[in-house]
Design a protein around this motif. Structure first.
Motif, PDB file in Angstrom:
ATOM      1  N   ALA A  80      65.697  69.640 -59.003  1.00 10.14           N
ATOM      2  CA  ALA A  80      64.497  70.358 -59.596  1.00 10.14           C
ATOM      3  C   ALA A  80      65.373  71.559 -60.616  1.00 10.14           C
ATOM      4  CB  ALA A  80      63.147  70.465 -59.033  1.00 10.14           C
ATOM      5  N   HIS A  81      65.901  72.736 -60.361  1.00  2.81           N
ATOM      6  CA  HIS A  81      65.883  73.623 -60.452  1.00  2.81           C
ATOM      7  C   HIS A  81      67.046  73.882 -61.914  1.00  2.81           C
ATOM      8  CE1 HIS A  81      66.579  78.275 -60.633  1.00  2.81           C
ATOM      9  NE2 HIS A  81      67.749  77.812 -60.658  1.00  2.81           N
ATOM     10  N   LEU A  82      67.882  72.694 -61.488  1.00  5.70           N
ATOM     11  CA  LEU A  82      68.646  72.238 -62.959  1.00  5.70           C
ATOM     12  C   LEU A  82      67.719  71.446 -63.772  1.00  5.70           C
ATOM     13  CD1 LEU A  82      71.675  71.932 -60.725  1.00  5.70           C
ATOM     14  CD2 LEU A  82      71.344  73.845 -61.884  1.00  5.70           C
ATOM     15  N   GLY A  83      66.825  70.732 -63.605  1.00  7.48           N
ATOM     16  CA  GLY A  83      65.856  70.166 -64.820  1.00  7.48           C
ATOM     17  C   GLY A  83      65.561  68.784 -64.710  1.00  7.48           C
ATOM     18  N   ALA A  84      66.815  67.957 -63.135  1.00  5.12           N
ATOM     19  CA  ALA A  84      66.375  66.690 -62.815  1.00  5.12           C
ATOM     20  C   ALA A  84      65.091  66.600 -62.986  1.00  5.12           C
ATOM     21  CB  ALA A  84      66.899  66.392 -61.863  1.00  5.12           C
ATOM     22  N   ASP A  85      64.202  65.166 -63.083  1.00  8.34           N
ATOM     23  CA  ASP A  85      62.916  65.160 -62.959  1.00  8.34           C
ATOM     24  C   ASP A  85      63.526  64.228 -62.013  1.00  8.34           C
ATOM     25  OD1 ASP A  85      60.970  63.405 -62.494  1.00  8.34           O
ATOM     26  OD2 ASP A  85      60.549  61.577 -64.320  1.00  8.34           O
ATOM     27  N   VAL A  86      63.292  64.319 -60.421  1.00 11.70           N
ATOM     28  CA  VAL A  86      63.125  63.452 -59.187  1.00 11.70           C
ATOM     29  C   VAL A  86      62.265  62.697 -58.730  1.00 11.70           C
ATOM     30  CG1 VAL A  86      64.715  65.336 -58.249  1.00 11.70           C
ATOM     31  CG2 VAL A  86      62.346  65.362 -57.923  1.00 11.70           C
ATOM     32  N   SER A  87      61.131  62.357 -59.949  1.00 15.63           N
ATOM     33  CA  SER A  87      59.720  60.927 -59.289  1.00 15.63           C
ATOM     34  C   SER A  87      60.445  60.036 -58.957  1.00 15.63           C
ATOM     35  CB  SER A  87      59.080  61.355 -60.041  1.00 15.63           C
ATOM     36  OG  SER A  87      59.858  60.818 -61.670  1.00 15.63           O
ATOM     37  N   THR A  88      61.909  59.520 -59.676  1.00 13.87           N
ATOM     38  CA  THR A  88      62.264  58.417 -59.199  1.00 13.87           C
ATOM     39  C   THR A  88      62.517  58.256 -58.145  1.00 13.87           C
ATOM     40  OG1 THR A  88      63.202  58.086 -61.310  1.00 13.87           O
ATOM     41  CG2 THR A  88      64.026  56.810 -59.907  1.00 13.87           C
ATOM     42  N   ALA A  89      63.453  59.736 -57.973  1.00  8.31           N
ATOM     43  CA  ALA A  89      64.358  59.709 -56.042  1.00  8.31           C
ATOM     44  C   ALA A  89      63.449  59.454 -55.320  1.00  8.31           C
ATOM     45  CB  ALA A  89      64.921  60.998 -56.324  1.00  8.31           C
ATOM     46  N   VAL A  90      62.125  60.187 -55.213  1.00  5.03           N
ATOM     47  CA  VAL A  90      60.625  60.050 -54.492  1.00  5.03           C
ATOM     48  C   VAL A  90      60.293  59.213 -53.858  1.00  5.03           C
ATOM     49  CG1 VAL A  90      58.884  61.552 -53.230  1.00  5.03           C
ATOM     50  CG2 VAL A  90      60.375  63.024 -54.715  1.00  5.03           C
ATOM     51  N   ARG A  91      60.344  58.157 -55.025  1.00  2.00           N
ATOM     52  CA  ARG A  91      59.593  56.834 -55.204  1.00  2.00           C
ATOM     53  C   ARG A  91      60.764  55.852 -54.273  1.00  2.00           C
ATOM     54  NH1 ARG A  91      60.913  52.534 -58.214  1.00  2.00           N
ATOM     55  NH2 ARG A  91      61.728  53.708 -60.000  1.00  2.00           N
ATOM     56  N   GLU A  92      62.025  56.218 -54.738  1.00  4.65           N
ATOM     57  CA  GLU A  92      63.279  54.964 -53.909  1.00  4.65           C
ATOM     58  C   GLU A  92      63.160  55.517 -52.785  1.00  4.65           C
ATOM     59  OE1 GLU A  92      65.455  53.504 -58.120  1.00  4.65           O
ATOM     60  OE2 GLU A  92      65.658  54.501 -56.743  1.00  4.65           O
ATOM     61  N   ALA A  93      62.832  57.163 -52.307  1.00  5.42           N
ATOM     62  CA  ALA A  93      63.657  56.844 -51.260  1.00  5.42           C
ATOM     63  C   ALA A  93      62.045  56.419 -49.922  1.00  5.42           C
ATOM     64  CB  ALA A  93      63.105  58.700 -50.877  1.00  5.42           C
ATOM     65  N   ARG A  94      60.778  56.461 -50.698  1.00  4.14           N
ATOM     66  CA  ARG A  94      60.149  55.923 -50.259  1.00  4.14           C
ATOM     67  C   ARG A  94      60.536  54.358 -49.790  1.00  4.14           C
ATOM     68  NH1 ARG A  94      55.885  59.007 -49.915  1.00  4.14           N
ATOM     69  NH2 ARG A  94      55.169  60.362 -51.462  1.00  4.14           N
ATOM     70  N   GLU A  95      60.834  53.861 -50.994  1.00  5.57           N
ATOM     71  CA  GLU A  95      60.837  52.812 -50.565  1.00  5.57           C
ATOM     72  C   GLU A  95      62.615  52.133 -49.327  1.00  5.57           C
ATOM     73  OE1 GLU A  95      62.464  51.835 -54.595  1.00  5.57           O
ATOM     74  OE2 GLU A  95      60.693  51.491 -55.712  1.00  5.57           O
ATOM     75  N   ALA A  96      63.271  53.162 -49.715  1.00  6.87           N
ATOM     76  CA  ALA A  96      64.455  53.118 -48.700  1.00  6.87           C
ATOM     77  C   ALA A  96      63.874  52.774 -46.633  1.00  6.87           C
ATOM     78  CB  ALA A  96      65.500  54.087 -49.039  1.00  6.87           C
ATOM     79  N   LEU A  97      61.913  53.581 -46.951  1.00  6.33           N
ATOM     80  CA  LEU A  97      62.383  53.595 -45.665  1.00  6.33           C
ATOM     81  C   LEU A  97      61.468  52.700 -45.172  1.00  6.33           C
ATOM     82  CD1 LEU A  97      60.517  57.282 -46.085  1.00  6.33           C
ATOM     83  CD2 LEU A  97      62.434  56.473 -44.429  1.00  6.33           C
ATOM     84  N   SER A  98      61.681  51.564 -45.962  1.00  9.07           N
ATOM     85  CA  SER A  98      61.375  50.130 -45.868  1.00  9.07           C
ATOM     86  C   SER A  98      61.837  48.955 -45.768  1.00  9.07           C
ATOM     87  CB  SER A  98      59.473  49.664 -46.101  1.00  9.07           C
ATOM     88  OG  SER A  98      59.702  49.605 -47.754  1.00  9.07           O
ATOM     89  N   ALA A  99      63.115  49.138 -46.235  1.00  9.76           N
ATOM     90  CA  ALA A  99      64.240  48.451 -47.061  1.00  9.76           C
ATOM     91  C   ALA A  99      64.831  47.315 -45.658  1.00  9.76           C
ATOM     92  CB  ALA A  99      65.454  48.701 -47.662  1.00  9.76           C
ATOM     93  N   PRO A 100      65.641  46.343 -45.565  1.00  4.72           N
ATOM     94  CA  PRO A 100      65.896  46.045 -44.123  1.00  4.72           C
ATOM     95  C   PRO A 100      67.010  47.337 -43.644  1.00  4.72           C
ATOM     96  CG  PRO A 100      65.488  44.198 -46.189  1.00  4.72           C
ATOM     97  CD  PRO A 100      65.146  45.532 -46.484  1.00  4.72           C
ATOM     98  N   VAL A 101      67.160  47.399 -42.947  1.00  7.28           N
ATOM     99  CA  VAL A 101      68.650  47.979 -42.075  1.00  7.28           C
ATOM    100  C   VAL A 101      69.801  46.471 -41.612  1.00  7.28           C
ATOM    101  CG1 VAL A 101      69.270  48.700 -39.555  1.00  7.28           C
ATOM    102  CG2 VAL A 101      67.698  49.829 -41.456  1.00  7.28           C
ATOM    103  N   GLU A 102      70.263  45.639 -42.183  1.00  8.16           N
ATOM    104  CA  GLU A 102      70.943  44.974 -41.929  1.00  8.16           C
ATOM    105  C   GLU A 102      71.049  45.187 -40.314  1.00  8.16           C
ATOM    106  OE1 GLU A 102      72.903  43.075 -45.182  1.00  8.16           O
ATOM    107  OE2 GLU A 102      72.083  43.925 -46.124  1.00  8.16           O
ATOM    108  N   GLN A 103      71.834  43.796 -39.281  1.00  6.67           N
ATOM    109  CA  GLN A 103      72.217  44.111 -38.404  1.00  6.67           C
ATOM    110  C   GLN A 103      73.856  43.812 -38.849  1.00  6.67           C
ATOM    111  OE1 GLN A 103      70.190  43.699 -35.598  1.00  6.67           O
ATOM    112  NE2 GLN A 103      72.360  44.031 -34.738  1.00  6.67           N
ATOM    113  N   GLU A 104      75.093  43.861 -39.409  1.00  4.94           N
ATOM    114  CA  GLU A 104      75.710  43.625 -40.119  1.00  4.94           C
ATOM    115  C   GLU A 104      75.728  45.045 -39.648  1.00  4.94           C
ATOM    116  OE1 GLU A 104      79.105  42.182 -43.030  1.00  4.94           O
ATOM    117  OE2 GLU A 104      77.285  41.625 -43.746  1.00  4.94           O
TER     118      GLU A 104
END
Length: 301
Positions: free
Chosen positions: A153-177
């Motif tokens: 964020a200090h470098l000027g990046a918009d991290v809103s997509t990262a935040v949203r996709e982190a929420r998605e990663a919390l519910s993404a399947p953890v594959e047995q493989e």
């Protein structure tokens, strides 16, 4: 091991801590200004976040930025650094304290820290405190990613997509493989190489897994020999041309997601947690590790 470990609680809080870090990072503060020559230091996980920050800062045209393991930092006057950035969750790590003490009065320092009531504060010229991202688990998750989000964020990046996709990663399947895999190789390019190093460390710490990490283009220069059925090659970011086909030919599983690479690290943290559980291990207290490495008693402020 408790049903809900500190590691699980802390990794699941990351979207919220990232949002707060982005707010702090976007504000005017003590972090390096464009054009400054910067050395950034840390140990373990913090060193890997330093690697990612250095690649991002130089890639953004903000100035020379060199990442160092704190024990191997070359900060002599001939290198001409204008600032030293230290990343430390605990504020008590011996090697980081030694660096801060060595540059005090010579190179301005700013420390990104989880616990503000520690010796690193007195040794630093400036601090950015992230107490909301501090952790109880020995295995780091949210402090490291929150510190990197602050820096993005200090470098000027918009991290809103990262935040949203982190929420998605919390519910993404953890594959047995992934839970059953014999071995993982993590790959990255540019700033995501630091994430690959961190992903491999998380697996080793939390679940005593056999993991390796490499720059993606280097993987075919020898390390791909380890790829085989029952093993996983996981890439952060965009795959170099032909790499997936090369891995698939070995029989190994190739994993590469379109989400923000830092958000994909959240999924790897979850895989590490599930692998620990499957092996009856406690990720909050991994073998032979402590929350902070102190080689000597911390200096009095």
């Amino acid at each position: 091991m408790s049903e809900t470990s500190y590691m699980e609680q802390e990794l699941r809080s990351q979207p919220d801590t990232w949002q707060e870090a982005a707010r702090i990072g976007a504000a005017t503060g003590p972090l390096p200004k464009p054009g400054q020559r910067v050395a950034v230091v840390g140990c373990g996980t913090s060193w890997f976040m330093a690697q990612s920050y250095a690649a991002l800062r130089e890639g953004a045209g903000m100035g020379v930025t060199d990442p160092f393991a704190a024990s191997e930092a070359f900060l002599g006057s001939g290198r001409g650094y204008d600032a030293v950035v230290a990343i430390t969750r605990s504020g008590t790590t011996t090697e980081v304290l030694r660096v801060l003490d060595a540059v005090k009065g010579r190179i301005p320092s700013v420390t990104i820290i989880g616990d503000p009531e520690t010796p690193a504060v007195a040794l630093s010229d400036e601090t950015v405190t992230l107490p909301f991202a501090d952790e109880k688990s020995v295995v780091q998750t949210r402090f490291a990613t929150t510190a990197l989000t602050l820096l993005r964020a200090h470098l000027g990046a918009d991290v809103s997509t990262a935040v949203r996709e982190a929420r998605e990663a919390l519910s993404a399947p953890v594959e047995q493989e992934w839970v059953d895999a014999e071995q993982f190789s993590f790959l990255g390019t540019g700033w995501t190489f630091g994430l690959a190093n961190e992903a491999a460390l998380k697996m080793r710490e939390a679940s005593q897994s056999w993991t390796e990490s490499y720059p993606a283009m280097e993987y075919r220069h020898g390390p791909i020999a380890i790829a085989a059925p029952g093993r996983v090659t996981w890439l952060f970011g965009t795959a170099p041309q032909g790499l997936e086909a090369d891995v698939v030919r070995t029989g190994a599983r190739f994993v590469c997601h379109a989400r923000d690479p830092l958000a994909d690290l959240v999924l790897v943290q979850r895989v590490a947690l599930e692998r620990a559980r499957a092996r009856g291990l406690d990720p909050d207290s991994p073998r032979s590790l402590t929350r902070s490495v102190m080689l000597e008693a911390p200096a009095a402020p």
